[in-house]
Design an enzyme around this catalytic site. Sequence first.
Site, PDB file in Angstrom:
ATOM      1  N   SER A 144      -0.738 -10.882  -3.053  1.00 57.80           N
ATOM      2  CA  SER A 144      -1.921 -10.490  -2.297  1.00 57.80           C
ATOM      3  C   SER A 144      -2.873  -9.740  -3.215  1.00 57.80           C
ATOM      4  O   SER A 144      -2.452  -9.048  -4.143  1.00 57.80           O
ATOM      5  CB  SER A 144      -1.530  -9.580  -1.124  1.00 57.80           C
ATOM      6  OG  SER A 144      -2.671  -8.996  -0.516  1.00 57.80           O
ATOM      7  N   TYR A 157       1.675  -1.211   1.823  1.00 53.23           N
ATOM      8  CA  TYR A 157       1.761  -2.667   1.683  1.00 53.23           C
ATOM      9  C   TYR A 157       1.320  -3.099   0.294  1.00 53.23           C
ATOM     10  O   TYR A 157       1.977  -3.900  -0.366  1.00 53.23           O
ATOM     11  CB  TYR A 157       0.882  -3.324   2.750  1.00 53.23           C
ATOM     12  CG  TYR A 157       0.700  -4.811   2.594  1.00 53.23           C
ATOM     13  CD1 TYR A 157       1.706  -5.696   2.977  1.00 53.23           C
ATOM     14  CD2 TYR A 157      -0.483  -5.334   2.071  1.00 53.23           C
ATOM     15  CE1 TYR A 157       1.538  -7.073   2.837  1.00 53.23           C
ATOM     16  CE2 TYR A 157      -0.666  -6.698   1.939  1.00 53.23           C
ATOM     17  CZ  TYR A 157       0.350  -7.561   2.317  1.00 53.23           C
ATOM     18  OH  TYR A 157       0.177  -8.915   2.172  1.00 53.23           O
TER      19      TYR A 157
END
Length: 251
Positions: A144, A157
């Site tokens: 990501s 995250y």
Amino acid sequence: MKDAFGIPQSLLVLGGTSEIALATARRLVVRRTRTVWLAGRPSPALESAATQLRSLGAEVHTVGFDALAPESHETVLDKVFAEGDIDMVLLAFGILGDQAHDEREPVAAVRVAQTNYTGAVSAGLVSARALQAQGHGSLVVLSSVAGERARRADFIYGSSKAGLDVFAQGLGDALHGTGVHVMVVRPGFVRSRMTAGLEEAPLATTPEAVATAIELGLRRRSETVWVPGALRVVMAAVRHLPRAVLRLLPL
């Protein structure tokens, strides 16, 4: 074996209910992929995903897999590879967590880290060893852009994805010359169940767009894929911003 255009005949999805993974599997099945293994926690959603891919003409198997049980990964995945060569492994499991909640509840934050990083390290190493033993194949890892730079809004995250990204890059270097190809995929904000209810970020994308980029990356034998491609330039700039400036931006 993959064809001349890099499309796998057989696919193992780790995270068998992931929307990105299923969009990718659908796209590859339409192209050439004939056998798909969907690995995930047993659930109606996993069976529904298998039924969907079977309707496209693929032979689909489901297998119980838990990212949070690394002690089981070797046994589970070795059984899959024992059934025949796997041309591509798509490592697609992960959880977003809730930043505000997880800051107050460290156990929840640890679950994010264990799922996104620790579980991925275990499954990635087991898969890489099996691919190397058969002498060919691709390991595609969903990372990501959140891992590119720490941000106040999602640093728990993001830190797990940063660790995964570095691990996958290093694994690709370790496997260079063995016939095994490692590709890191860095999507931006993806409109999916995981992000439902969140404010949409600029350059948002879809599972289908990520799937398209993965196919193109396989054909090109890319090592890193950004989705959308413009994020490569954007994140290069963000990476070098002074922290004092970054704190002022709505990221």
